[in-house]
Enzyme design. Structure first.
Site, PDB file in Angstrom:
ATOM      1  N   GLY A   1      -8.457  -7.590   0.413  1.00  0.00           N
ATOM      2  CA  GLY A   1      -7.167  -7.864   1.040  1.00  0.00           C
ATOM      3  C   GLY A   1      -6.763  -9.323   0.956  1.00  0.00           C
ATOM      4  O   GLY A   1      -5.596  -9.648   0.707  1.00  0.00           O
TER       5      GLY A   1
ATOM      6  N   GLY B   1     -13.491  -3.317   0.443  1.00  0.00           N
ATOM      7  CA  GLY B   1     -14.838  -2.798   0.736  1.00  0.00           C
ATOM      8  C   GLY B   1     -15.234  -1.734  -0.265  1.00  0.00           C
ATOM      9  O   GLY B   1     -16.351  -1.734  -0.782  1.00  0.00           O
TER      10      GLY B   1
ATOM     11  N   LYS C   1     -17.021 -14.250   4.628  1.00  0.00           N
ATOM     12  CA  LYS C   1     -18.203 -13.466   4.998  1.00  0.00           C
ATOM     13  C   LYS C   1     -19.090 -13.203   3.784  1.00  0.00           C
ATOM     14  O   LYS C   1     -18.643 -12.633   2.802  1.00  0.00           O
ATOM     15  CB  LYS C   1     -17.760 -12.119   5.597  1.00  0.00           C
ATOM     16  CG  LYS C   1     -16.939 -12.277   6.867  1.00  0.00           C
ATOM     17  CD  LYS C   1     -16.587 -10.936   7.475  1.00  0.00           C
ATOM     18  CE  LYS C   1     -15.550 -10.162   6.706  1.00  0.00           C
ATOM     19  NZ  LYS C   1     -14.181 -10.642   6.784  1.00  0.00           N
TER      20      LYS C   1
ATOM     21  N   ARG D   1       0.821  -1.222   0.000  1.00  0.00           N
ATOM     22  CA  ARG D   1       0.000   0.000   0.000  1.00  0.00           C
ATOM     23  C   ARG D   1       0.852   1.268   0.000  1.00  0.00           C
ATOM     24  O   ARG D   1       0.439   2.287  -0.551  1.00  0.00           O
ATOM     25  CB  ARG D   1      -0.935   0.009   1.209  1.00  0.00           C
ATOM     26  CG  ARG D   1      -2.069  -0.962   1.033  1.00  0.00           C
ATOM     27  CD  ARG D   1      -3.086  -0.837   2.122  1.00  0.00           C
ATOM     28  NE  ARG D   1      -4.280  -1.588   1.751  1.00  0.00           N
ATOM     29  CZ  ARG D   1      -5.297  -1.798   2.553  1.00  0.00           C
ATOM     30  NH1 ARG D   1      -5.284  -1.330   3.779  1.00  0.00           N
ATOM     31  NH2 ARG D   1      -6.338  -2.479   2.136  1.00  0.00           N
TER      32      ARG D   1
HETATM   33  P1  AMP Z   1     -13.360 -12.507   3.535  1.00  0.00           P
HETATM   34  O1  AMP Z   1     -12.766 -11.503   4.492  1.00  0.00           O
HETATM   35  O2  AMP Z   1     -14.816 -12.664   3.668  1.00  0.00           O
HETATM   36  O3  AMP Z   1     -12.909 -12.257   2.101  1.00  0.00           O
HETATM   37  O4  AMP Z   1     -12.749 -13.932   3.948  1.00  0.00           O
HETATM   38  C1  AMP Z   1     -11.408 -14.305   3.741  1.00  0.00           C
HETATM   39  C2  AMP Z   1     -11.145 -15.544   4.550  1.00  0.00           C
HETATM   40  O5  AMP Z   1     -12.060 -16.547   4.187  1.00  0.00           O
HETATM   41  C3  AMP Z   1      -9.764 -16.162   4.377  1.00  0.00           C
HETATM   42  O6  AMP Z   1      -9.022 -15.932   5.526  1.00  0.00           O
HETATM   43  C4  AMP Z   1     -10.064 -17.663   4.170  1.00  0.00           C
HETATM   44  O7  AMP Z   1      -9.275 -18.496   4.989  1.00  0.00           O
HETATM   45  C5  AMP Z   1     -11.512 -17.763   4.601  1.00  0.00           C
HETATM   46  N1  AMP Z   1     -12.226 -18.881   3.983  1.00  0.00           N
HETATM   47  C6  AMP Z   1     -12.301 -19.177   2.675  1.00  0.00           C
HETATM   48  N2  AMP Z   1     -13.017 -20.315   2.483  1.00  0.00           N
HETATM   49  C7  AMP Z   1     -13.393 -20.751   3.694  1.00  0.00           C
HETATM   50  C8  AMP Z   1     -14.149 -21.886   4.139  1.00  0.00           C
HETATM   51  N3  AMP Z   1     -14.633 -22.780   3.290  1.00  0.00           N
HETATM   52  N4  AMP Z   1     -14.349 -21.992   5.468  1.00  0.00           N
HETATM   53  C9  AMP Z   1     -13.859 -21.084   6.322  1.00  0.00           C
HETATM   54  N5  AMP Z   1     -13.139 -19.998   5.961  1.00  0.00           N
HETATM   55  C10 AMP Z   1     -12.913 -19.828   4.659  1.00  0.00           C
END
Ligand code: AMP
Length: 394
Positions: free
Chosen positions: A352, A375, A197, A35
C-alpha cells in the site's frame, strides 16, 4: 486446478463476488478509488454475461456493528458512480432481508453487502457465518487479492460451500505476473525493500537470498539490519526482536554477496523535525539523530544496480516519503525505475505504501505491474501458498 472467470457460464446465475474494497474513506466519501476501479473488468464481465451479482468486502477493522464510519455505503456510491448504474445495498451481510434482496435480483443487477467485519465470525472463519454468506450465490468468485493470505469466512470458509468457484480477473492478473516472476524471472533480478516494519519482510529476504541477484534495503527496516551488523544507528527505528534474525540473514548473504544496506542516510533529531536535516555516512550516525531517508551515495549505487537489472520487485518506501523533507530517496528511485521500465525493465510494485508513494509522484501507471495486495504479494513471492487461492482448488 483453480478455475478462471471466463470458464463459467454466468447467464442467469447469481455470482457471489468477494472483492477488496478496503479503501480510504473520509467524511463518507471514498478518497482513493484505485481498488474499486481494479475490480471493474470482473464486474463488467459478470454483468455483460447476464449474471446477477452480489458483492462482499471488508473495510478497516471495526470494533462492532455500530462502527458506522466503516460502513460500505460510501463505497457503494463510488462503485455506482464508476459503473453509472444504481446498486442495491444491504446494511447487514447475512440477514434475512439481505438474502431476500439477493433472491429478488435480476440479471445485470448488483447487490452490495455491508462490511463483512461487522461480524467477528468473518475473521474467525466461522462455519455457520460462511454458510450464510454462501446462500448469496450459485457461483463463488474471489477477486480480493489483498486478503488472499488470510483464512477468513468470506474467502476460505465460504469456498467450501461451492462446487462452482474460481478467481476473477484481478487475481488472475496478479497470479500471472507474480508467478511468472517466481518461475522464470528475466535476470538480473533485484529486490528493493523498504518501509518501517521488517517483521513482515524477513521471510521474503530469507527466501530471496537464494534467488535474487541483488537485494537492496532502504527505509526504516534497514536500521534493524545495520544494528545486526553492529553499526550504531542513533535514534533510528530498530525492531529489537529481529536483530538476531538479521545477523542470520547477513551471514547467509555473505556467501552470495547479494544483500546491500544503505551507505548514507538523511537524518534529523525527530521525525517531525524538517528544519535541520543532515546527511551522514552510515557508520557515523550521531546518537541524537534518526535516519529518515537514504542519502545521495545510496541513491547513486542503488540506481546503478537497478539500471543493470532486467526485473525488479519493489516493496516499501526508502524513507518517510509522506514528508517532502524525506521523500527524495523514494522519489529518485521511483523516477529511475519508471525510466528503466520504459527501456524494458520489468517492474513489479507491491504494498500500500509503495502504491501511495507512486501515486504521490504521479508514476503509478509507469510500472509494469502494481500489485493490489502488499501482504499477499509478499507471501506469494516468499514461496508460500495463499489460503484463499488454495480453497478454490477443484
Ligand atoms: P511498511 O508498512 O512497513 O511498508 O512501512 C511504510 C512506512 O514506513 C511509511 O509510512 C514510511 O513513512 C515509513 N518509513 C520509511 N522509512 C522510514 C524511516 N527511516 N523511519 C521511520 N519510518 C520510515
Amino acid at each position: 486446478m483453480v478455475k478462471t472467470l471466463k470458464t463459467f457460464d454466468l447467464k442467469n446465475k447469481t455470482v457471489l463476488l468477494r472483492v477488496d474494497y478496503n479503501v480510504p474513506v473520509d467524511n463518507d466519501k471514498v478518497v482513493d478509488d484505485f481498488r474499486i476501479k481494479q475490480t471493474l473488468p470482473t464486474i463488467k464481465h459478470c454483468l455483460d454475461s447476464g449474471a446477477k451479482l452480489v458483492i462482499s468486502s471488508h473495510l478497516g477493522r471495526p470494533k462492532s456493528k455500530k462502527d458506522r464510519s466503516l460502513s460500505l455505503m460510501p463505497v457503494g456510491e463510488a462503485l455506482a458512480d464508476c459503473l453509472e448504474m444504481p446498486i442495491k445495498f444491504s446494511s447487514d451481510c447475512v440477514s434475512e432481508d439481505a438474502h431476500n434482496v439477493t433472491l429478488g435480483l435480476k440479471p445485470g443487477e448488483i447487490h452490495l453487502l455491508e462490511n463483512l467485519r461487522f461480524y467477528d465470525e468473518e475473521v474467525n472463519n466461522d462455519y455457520d457465518f460462511s454458510a450464510k454468506l454462501a446462500k448469496h450465490g450459485d457461483i463463488f468468485i474471489n477477486d480480493a487479492f489483498g486478503t488472499a493470505h488470510r483464512s477468513h469466512a468470506s474467502n476460505v470458509g465460504v469456498a467450501n460451500h461451492f462446487s462452482r468457484k474460481g478467481i476473477g480477473f484481478l487475481i488472475e492478473n496478479e497470479l500471472n505476473f507474480l508467478s511468472k516472476i517466481l518461475s522464470k524471472p528475466a535476470r538480473p533480478l533485484t529486490l528493493l525493500l523498504g518501509g518501517a516494519k521488517i517483521d513482515t519482510k524477513i521471510d521474503l529476504i530469507d527466501h530471496y537470498i537464494g534467488i535474487a541477484d541483488k537485494i537492496l534495503i532502504g527505509g526504516g527496516m534497514a536500521f534493524t539490519l545495520l544494528e545486526s551488523r553492529g553499526i550504531n544507528v542513533g535514534k533510528s527505528i530498530v525492531d529489537k526482536s529481529k536483530v538476531l534474525s538479521g545477523v542470520e540473514l547477513i551471514n547467509k548473504a555473505k556467501l552470495k554477496k547479494n544483500l546491500f544496506l544503505p551507505k548514507d542516510v538523511v537524518c534529523a533529531k525527530s521525525i517531525d523535525d524538517g528544519s535541520d536535516q543532515n546527511i551522514y555516512d552510515i557508520t557515523k550516525i550521531p546518537d541524537d539523530q534518526m535516519g529518515l531517508d537514504i542519502g545521495p551515495k545510496t541513491i547513486e549505487s542503488y540506481s546503478k544496480y537497478i539500471s543493470e537489472s532486467n526485473t525488479i520487485i519493489w516493496n516499501g518506501p526508502m524513507g518517510v516519503f509522506e514528508s517532502s523533507f524525506y521523500e527524495n530517496g523514494t522519489k529518485s528511485l521511483a523516477n529511475h525505475i519508471a525510466t528503466c521500465t520504459q527501456n524494458g525493465l520489468i517492474s513489479i510494485m507491491g504494498g500500500g505504501d509503495t502504491a501511495s508513494a507512486l501515486r504521490k509522484f504521479n508514476l503509478e501507471d509507469k510500472m509494469s505491474h502494481l500489485s493490489t495486495g502488499g501482504g499477499a504479494s509478499i507471501e506469494l513471492l516468499s514461496g508460500k501458498n495463499l489460503p484463499a487461492i488454495f480453497a478454490l482448488e477443484v
